[in-house]
Design a protein around this motif. Structure first.
Motif, PDB file in Angstrom:
ATOM      1  N   SER A   1     -89.788 -25.256 -84.996  1.00 45.16           N
ATOM      2  CA  SER A   1     -90.103 -25.889 -86.274  1.00 45.16           C
ATOM      3  C   SER A   1     -91.200 -25.096 -86.990  1.00 45.16           C
ATOM      4  O   SER A   1     -91.941 -24.340 -86.363  1.00 45.16           O
ATOM      5  N   HIS A   2     -91.268 -25.277 -88.280  1.00 46.03           N
ATOM      6  CA  HIS A   2     -92.291 -24.645 -89.107  1.00 46.03           C
ATOM      7  C   HIS A   2     -92.254 -23.117 -89.015  1.00 46.03           C
ATOM      8  O   HIS A   2     -93.287 -22.452 -89.091  1.00 46.03           O
ATOM      9  N   CYS A   3     -91.067 -22.560 -88.817  1.00 49.43           N
ATOM     10  CA  CYS A   3     -90.909 -21.112 -88.678  1.00 49.43           C
ATOM     11  C   CYS A   3     -91.073 -20.440 -90.034  1.00 49.43           C
ATOM     12  O   CYS A   3     -90.326 -20.733 -90.971  1.00 49.43           O
ATOM     13  N   GLY A   4     -92.031 -19.541 -90.126  1.00 45.08           N
ATOM     14  CA  GLY A   4     -92.281 -18.846 -91.392  1.00 45.08           C
ATOM     15  C   GLY A   4     -91.129 -17.963 -91.821  1.00 45.08           C
ATOM     16  O   GLY A   4     -90.796 -17.899 -93.011  1.00 45.08           O
ATOM     17  N   ALA A   5     -90.487 -17.281 -90.872  1.00 43.75           N
ATOM     18  CA  ALA A   5     -89.381 -16.383 -91.214  1.00 43.75           C
ATOM     19  C   ALA A   5     -88.186 -17.161 -91.746  1.00 43.75           C
ATOM     20  O   ALA A   5     -87.636 -16.833 -92.800  1.00 43.75           O
ATOM     21  N   VAL A   6     -87.791 -18.199 -91.023  1.00 39.66           N
ATOM     22  CA  VAL A   6     -86.651 -19.008 -91.473  1.00 39.66           C
ATOM     23  C   VAL A   6     -86.997 -19.736 -92.767  1.00 39.66           C
ATOM     24  O   VAL A   6     -86.179 -19.820 -93.685  1.00 39.66           O
TER      25      VAL A   6
ATOM     26  N   ALA B   1     -82.394 -27.742 -95.555  1.00 38.28           N
ATOM     27  CA  ALA B   1     -83.167 -28.205 -96.704  1.00 38.28           C
ATOM     28  C   ALA B   1     -84.389 -27.322 -96.925  1.00 38.28           C
ATOM     29  O   ALA B   1     -85.224 -27.165 -96.038  1.00 38.28           O
ATOM     30  N   ALA B   2     -84.491 -26.777 -98.128  1.00 35.19           N
ATOM     31  CA  ALA B   2     -85.625 -25.918 -98.473  1.00 35.19           C
ATOM     32  C   ALA B   2     -86.921 -26.710 -98.603  1.00 35.19           C
ATOM     33  O   ALA B   2     -88.006 -26.159 -98.447  1.00 35.19           O
ATOM     34  N   ASP B   3     -86.826 -28.012 -98.837  1.00 35.64           N
ATOM     35  CA  ASP B   3     -88.036 -28.814 -99.021  1.00 35.64           C
ATOM     36  C   ASP B   3     -88.543 -29.443 -97.722  1.00 35.64           C
ATOM     37  O   ASP B   3     -89.527 -30.169 -97.715  1.00 35.64           O
ATOM     38  N   ASP B   4     -87.897 -29.148 -96.593  1.00 40.32           N
ATOM     39  CA  ASP B   4     -88.354 -29.660 -95.297  1.00 40.32           C
ATOM     40  C   ASP B   4     -89.403 -28.705 -94.735  1.00 40.32           C
ATOM     41  O   ASP B   4     -89.078 -27.559 -94.411  1.00 40.32           O
ATOM     42  N   PRO B   5     -90.679 -29.137 -94.631  1.00 41.30           N
ATOM     43  CA  PRO B   5     -91.713 -28.230 -94.130  1.00 41.30           C
ATOM     44  C   PRO B   5     -91.438 -27.737 -92.704  1.00 41.30           C
ATOM     45  O   PRO B   5     -91.842 -26.644 -92.326  1.00 41.30           O
TER      46      PRO B   5
ATOM     47  N   TYR C   1     -87.664 -25.869 -80.503  1.00 40.40           N
ATOM     48  CA  TYR C   1     -88.975 -26.336 -80.070  1.00 40.40           C
ATOM     49  C   TYR C   1     -89.742 -26.878 -81.269  1.00 40.40           C
ATOM     50  O   TYR C   1     -89.891 -26.191 -82.272  1.00 40.40           O
ATOM     51  N   GLU C   2     -90.200 -28.123 -81.158  1.00 38.06           N
ATOM     52  CA  GLU C   2     -91.014 -28.726 -82.216  1.00 38.06           C
ATOM     53  C   GLU C   2     -92.480 -28.430 -81.930  1.00 38.06           C
ATOM     54  O   GLU C   2     -93.048 -28.981 -80.970  1.00 38.06           O
ATOM     55  N   VAL C   3     -93.080 -27.567 -82.743  1.00 38.57           N
ATOM     56  CA  VAL C   3     -94.470 -27.194 -82.473  1.00 38.57           C
ATOM     57  C   VAL C   3     -95.421 -28.365 -82.658  1.00 38.57           C
ATOM     58  O   VAL C   3     -96.481 -28.396 -82.028  1.00 38.57           O
TER      59      VAL C   3
END
Length: 195
Positions: free
Chosen positions: A98-103, A132-136, A175-177
């Motif tokens: 989750s929260h992957c900067g590259a993706v 979804a682009a708006d999902d952090p 993996y959910e950070v």
């Protein structure tokens, strides 16, 4: 940096107490798993899996990307080949997070002009995942991205050969950070579920 240096010093001092354990590592490695994940510092494979030294062979790339197989050598292809041919791993895990900067950059179509090597790596190595682009957390996009990387792995000759002979298993993890939870792809339902 200083806390890391201090830990390395104390680790070295403590190593004398575990000299037999470390001495066995000098004889070689025999990991059963190739763990492909992102370079992100929040993703620590040994912490997630509880692996000890010598139990995981790791490939870390920006965005846990498995580039397309090519006839020219790449570091990623060399790592995959070594894991299969020399170490004889039986499982390959592609673990996104989750929260992957590259993706996130791919999904949001961010301007990566300031980081041209990252821009070119992502443009060369992978397609824009759906999500979804708006999902952090970019959860759906990362999960789709993991599945794309598993498909890419299947194009590597050594992987295809072992899959056909039932000598290799491919696994997709997420993996959910922010929670520490690990989800695994269930092929039967085509969803990611808790391990």
């Amino acid at each position: 940096m200083q806390p890391l240096i201090d830990h390395a010093r104390s680790f070295g001092a403590q190593s004398a107490e575990r000299s037999e354990e470390f001495a066995r590592l000098a004889d070689g490695q025999s990991p059963q798993v190739l763990f492909i994940t992102c370079s992100d510092s929040r993703v620590v494979p040994a912490l997630i899996t509880g692996a000890r030294p010598g139990e995981l062979f790791e490939l870390r790339t920006a965005g846990n990307v498995v580039p397309p197989y090519a006839s020219r050598p790449t570091g990623e292809a060399a790592t995959i080949e070594y894991a299969l041919e020399v170490l004889g791993v039986r499982d390959v895990v592609v673990c996104g997070h989750s929260h992957c900067g590259a993706v996130g950059a791919l999904v949001r179509d961010e301007d990566l002009t300031a980081v041209p090597a990252v821009r070119d790596w992502l443009a060369h190595a992978t397609t824009r995942p759906e999500g979804a682009a708006d999902d952090p957390a970019v959860a759906e996009a990362v999960q789709n991205h993991v599945l794309t990387q598993l498909l890419r792995l299947r194009s590597y000759p050594g992987v295809a050969e072992r899959l056909a002979a039932d000598r290799l298993r491919l696994r997709g993890w997420f993996y959910e950070v922010h929670t520490g939870t690990v989800l695994a792809h269930d092929a039967a339902t085509d969803t990611f579920r808790g391990l």
